[in-house]
Enzyme design. Structure first.
Site, PDB file in Angstrom:
ATOM      1  N   ASP A 115     -28.407-121.441 -37.895  1.00  0.00           N
ATOM      2  CA  ASP A 115     -28.943-120.950 -39.538  1.00  0.00           C
ATOM      3  C   ASP A 115     -29.847-120.630 -39.662  1.00  0.00           C
ATOM      4  O   ASP A 115     -30.670-120.838 -39.106  1.00  0.00           O
ATOM      5  CB  ASP A 115     -28.684-121.975 -40.111  1.00  0.00           C
ATOM      6  CG  ASP A 115     -27.955-122.103 -41.278  1.00  0.00           C
ATOM      7  OD1 ASP A 115     -26.431-121.104 -41.550  1.00  0.00           O
ATOM      8  OD2 ASP A 115     -28.592-122.834 -42.617  1.00  0.00           O
ATOM      9  N   LYS A 157     -35.310-105.122 -33.258  1.00  0.00           N
ATOM     10  CA  LYS A 157     -35.459-106.425 -34.095  1.00  0.00           C
ATOM     11  C   LYS A 157     -35.428-107.232 -33.086  1.00  0.00           C
ATOM     12  O   LYS A 157     -35.765-108.428 -33.889  1.00  0.00           O
ATOM     13  CB  LYS A 157     -33.922-105.918 -35.000  1.00  0.00           C
ATOM     14  CG  LYS A 157     -33.677-106.846 -35.956  1.00  0.00           C
ATOM     15  CD  LYS A 157     -32.638-107.252 -36.301  1.00  0.00           C
ATOM     16  CE  LYS A 157     -31.806-108.597 -37.163  1.00  0.00           C
ATOM     17  NZ  LYS A 157     -30.776-108.747 -37.637  1.00  0.00           N
ATOM     18  N   TYR A 173     -29.779-108.790 -45.332  1.00  0.00           N
ATOM     19  CA  TYR A 173     -30.489-108.152 -45.749  1.00  0.00           C
ATOM     20  C   TYR A 173     -31.417-107.793 -44.496  1.00  0.00           C
ATOM     21  O   TYR A 173     -32.435-107.328 -46.001  1.00  0.00           O
ATOM     22  CB  TYR A 173     -31.358-109.855 -46.412  1.00  0.00           C
ATOM     23  CG  TYR A 173     -30.541-110.794 -47.070  1.00  0.00           C
ATOM     24  CD1 TYR A 173     -30.588-110.565 -48.419  1.00  0.00           C
ATOM     25  CD2 TYR A 173     -29.688-111.814 -46.323  1.00  0.00           C
ATOM     26  CE1 TYR A 173     -30.268-111.553 -49.423  1.00  0.00           C
ATOM     27  CE2 TYR A 173     -28.989-112.202 -47.355  1.00  0.00           C
ATOM     28  CZ  TYR A 173     -30.059-112.757 -48.677  1.00  0.00           C
ATOM     29  OH  TYR A 173     -28.192-113.356 -49.596  1.00  0.00           O
ATOM     30  N   ARG A 199     -34.136-114.566 -35.290  1.00  0.00           N
ATOM     31  CA  ARG A 199     -33.717-114.773 -34.523  1.00  0.00           C
ATOM     32  C   ARG A 199     -33.873-114.805 -32.431  1.00  0.00           C
ATOM     33  O   ARG A 199     -33.644-115.675 -31.843  1.00  0.00           O
ATOM     34  CB  ARG A 199     -31.767-114.621 -34.801  1.00  0.00           C
ATOM     35  CG  ARG A 199     -31.273-115.046 -33.726  1.00  0.00           C
ATOM     36  CD  ARG A 199     -29.792-114.671 -34.116  1.00  0.00           C
ATOM     37  NE  ARG A 199     -28.896-115.321 -35.528  1.00  0.00           N
ATOM     38  CZ  ARG A 199     -29.556-113.762 -36.507  1.00  0.00           C
ATOM     39  NH1 ARG A 199     -29.558-112.546 -36.142  1.00  0.00           N
ATOM     40  NH2 ARG A 199     -29.079-114.601 -37.243  1.00  0.00           N
ATOM     41  N   ASN A 205     -19.831-114.423 -37.060  1.00  0.00           N
ATOM     42  CA  ASN A 205     -21.156-113.308 -37.170  1.00  0.00           C
ATOM     43  C   ASN A 205     -20.546-113.119 -36.207  1.00  0.00           C
ATOM     44  O   ASN A 205     -21.905-112.940 -35.609  1.00  0.00           O
ATOM     45  CB  ASN A 205     -21.936-113.921 -38.142  1.00  0.00           C
ATOM     46  CG  ASN A 205     -22.662-113.047 -38.552  1.00  0.00           C
ATOM     47  OD1 ASN A 205     -22.678-111.468 -37.662  1.00  0.00           O
ATOM     48  ND2 ASN A 205     -23.899-112.758 -39.844  1.00  0.00           N
ATOM     49  N   PHE A 237     -27.389-106.438 -40.339  1.00  0.00           N
ATOM     50  CA  PHE A 237     -26.778-106.684 -41.303  1.00  0.00           C
ATOM     51  C   PHE A 237     -27.073-107.276 -42.222  1.00  0.00           C
ATOM     52  O   PHE A 237     -28.327-107.388 -42.131  1.00  0.00           O
ATOM     53  CB  PHE A 237     -26.053-107.851 -40.455  1.00  0.00           C
ATOM     54  CG  PHE A 237     -26.183-108.743 -39.864  1.00  0.00           C
ATOM     55  CD1 PHE A 237     -26.528-108.553 -38.495  1.00  0.00           C
ATOM     56  CD2 PHE A 237     -25.988-109.952 -40.155  1.00  0.00           C
ATOM     57  CE1 PHE A 237     -27.388-110.409 -37.646  1.00  0.00           C
ATOM     58  CE2 PHE A 237     -26.546-111.076 -39.779  1.00  0.00           C
ATOM     59  CZ  PHE A 237     -27.685-111.189 -38.706  1.00  0.00           C
ATOM     60  N   LYS A 289     -24.332-111.232 -35.268  1.00  0.00           N
ATOM     61  CA  LYS A 289     -24.975-112.431 -33.995  1.00  0.00           C
ATOM     62  C   LYS A 289     -25.124-112.162 -32.928  1.00  0.00           C
ATOM     63  O   LYS A 289     -25.684-112.553 -32.114  1.00  0.00           O
ATOM     64  CB  LYS A 289     -24.822-113.588 -34.943  1.00  0.00           C
ATOM     65  CG  LYS A 289     -25.949-113.964 -36.268  1.00  0.00           C
ATOM     66  CD  LYS A 289     -25.039-115.712 -36.621  1.00  0.00           C
ATOM     67  CE  LYS A 289     -25.759-115.885 -37.706  1.00  0.00           C
ATOM     68  NZ  LYS A 289     -25.870-117.319 -38.250  1.00  0.00           N
TER      69      LYS A 289
HETATM   70  P1  ITT Z   1     -22.374-117.870 -39.591  1.00  0.00           P
HETATM   71  O1  ITT Z   1     -22.524-119.558 -39.671  1.00  0.00           O
HETATM   72  O2  ITT Z   1     -20.848-118.108 -38.491  1.00  0.00           O
HETATM   73  O3  ITT Z   1     -22.741-118.185 -38.120  1.00  0.00           O
HETATM   74  P2  ITT Z   1     -23.560-116.433 -41.330  1.00  0.00           P
HETATM   75  O4  ITT Z   1     -23.584-115.068 -41.593  1.00  0.00           O
HETATM   76  O5  ITT Z   1     -22.615-117.392 -42.397  1.00  0.00           O
HETATM   77  O6  ITT Z   1     -22.184-116.672 -39.731  1.00  0.00           O
HETATM   78  P3  ITT Z   1     -25.956-118.026 -41.436  1.00  0.00           P
HETATM   79  O7  ITT Z   1     -25.519-119.227 -42.701  1.00  0.00           O
HETATM   80  O8  ITT Z   1     -26.649-118.096 -40.161  1.00  0.00           O
HETATM   81  O9  ITT Z   1     -24.952-116.786 -40.636  1.00  0.00           O
HETATM   82  O10 ITT Z   1     -26.397-116.924 -41.808  1.00  0.00           O
HETATM   83  C1  ITT Z   1     -26.464-116.480 -43.675  1.00  0.00           C
HETATM   84  C2  ITT Z   1     -26.627-115.267 -43.846  1.00  0.00           C
HETATM   85  O11 ITT Z   1     -28.283-115.240 -43.556  1.00  0.00           O
HETATM   86  C3  ITT Z   1     -25.924-114.132 -43.822  1.00  0.00           C
HETATM   87  O12 ITT Z   1     -24.230-114.322 -44.213  1.00  0.00           O
HETATM   88  C4  ITT Z   1     -26.365-113.163 -43.538  1.00  0.00           C
HETATM   89  O13 ITT Z   1     -26.736-112.531 -45.694  1.00  0.00           O
HETATM   90  C5  ITT Z   1     -27.959-113.663 -43.723  1.00  0.00           C
HETATM   91  N1  ITT Z   1     -28.695-113.321 -42.463  1.00  0.00           N
HETATM   92  C6  ITT Z   1     -28.527-114.090 -41.037  1.00  0.00           C
HETATM   93  N2  ITT Z   1     -29.384-113.733 -40.022  1.00  0.00           N
HETATM   94  C7  ITT Z   1     -29.610-112.679 -40.288  1.00  0.00           C
HETATM   95  C8  ITT Z   1     -30.487-111.211 -40.069  1.00  0.00           C
HETATM   96  O14 ITT Z   1     -30.671-110.968 -38.382  1.00  0.00           O
HETATM   97  N3  ITT Z   1     -30.617-110.497 -40.628  1.00  0.00           N
HETATM   98  C9  ITT Z   1     -31.297-110.194 -41.891  1.00  0.00           C
HETATM   99  N4  ITT Z   1     -29.555-111.011 -42.790  1.00  0.00           N
HETATM  100  C10 ITT Z   1     -29.629-112.481 -41.714  1.00  0.00           C
END
Ligand code: ITT
Length: 195
Positions: free
Chosen positions: A69, A175, A154, A181, A10, A152, A13
């Protein structure tokens, strides 16, 4: 100088992490080390998935690395989507699909106070063969509709408690200052300073 791989595909991130980490910590992405394969994420807890992602990369690329995660836990939905936040609306779904599903499930819950939620992040850091965990969370509410275009996931439906703007209306620095995070990363930075 510590060099750390951030085990995530991602890019949002990675950008957030780069903005937070001090110059003494050099962060490289999976793209930088040409790791393009999908990393398994099959555990049923944030801690389990963070560890699984970090271990996968540390073992194959013999590096110091961390993974996070993150889950959005909505009280009126008994903590969902939680650990299933990424693919809540189904395999291959978009951020917009996920937000639509959450808003639809909350359609009968009109008052903001009853739409309480939190983002929770667990980071697993693997440094010299040892594993360390850091956690960050931010409390807030799910808005009635998406607002804002930054960030990104939610972010457009998450209004942090005590603020009048959603995460998607804030710039990255703001943010990061209050986010799940950002808080988990701040703990990891503190640990790395002392290590
Ligand atoms: P990686 O596993 O490759 O790190 P991912 O996008 O799948 O990437 P996660 O499993 O940690 O990441 O996150 C699950 C979901 O939660 C992610 O796809 C977003 O929809 C949401 N999310 C995570 N961090 C967020 C943030 O800071 N703001 C808004 N939504 C977030």
């Amino acid at each position: 100088m510590t060099e750390l791989i951030f085990a995530t595909h991602n890019q949002h991130k990675v950008s957030e992490a780069q903005a937070i980490l001090p110059a003494s910590v050099h962060i490289r992405s999976l793209h930088d080390i040409r790791c393009h394969e999908e990393i398994p994420e099959t555990q049923n807890s944030l801690q389990g998935n963070a560890l699984q992602k970090a271990q996968y990369v540390a073992e194959r690329y013999h590096c110091h690395c961390f993974a996070d995660d993150t889950g959005l836990e909505i009280d009126a939905l008994d903590g969902r989507p939680g650990v299933y936040s990424a693919r809540y609306a189904g395999e291959g779904c978009s951020f917009a699909d996920n937000m639509r599903k959450v808003l639809d499930e909350l359609r009968d819950v009109k008052e903001l106070e009853r739409r309480s939620a939190r983002f929770r992040t667990v980071i697993a850091l693997i440094l010299e063969g040892k594993t360390y965990f850091f956690e960050g969370r931010v409390e807030g509410f799910i808005t009635l509709q998406p607002v804002g275009a930054e960030g990104f996931g939610y972010d457009p439906v998450f209004l942090p408690k005590g603020y009048t703007q959603t995460f998607a209306e804030m710039d990255a620095a703001e943010k990061n200052r209050i986010s799940h995070r950002g808080r988990a990363m701040a703990q990891m930075i503190d640990f790395l300073r002392k290590a």
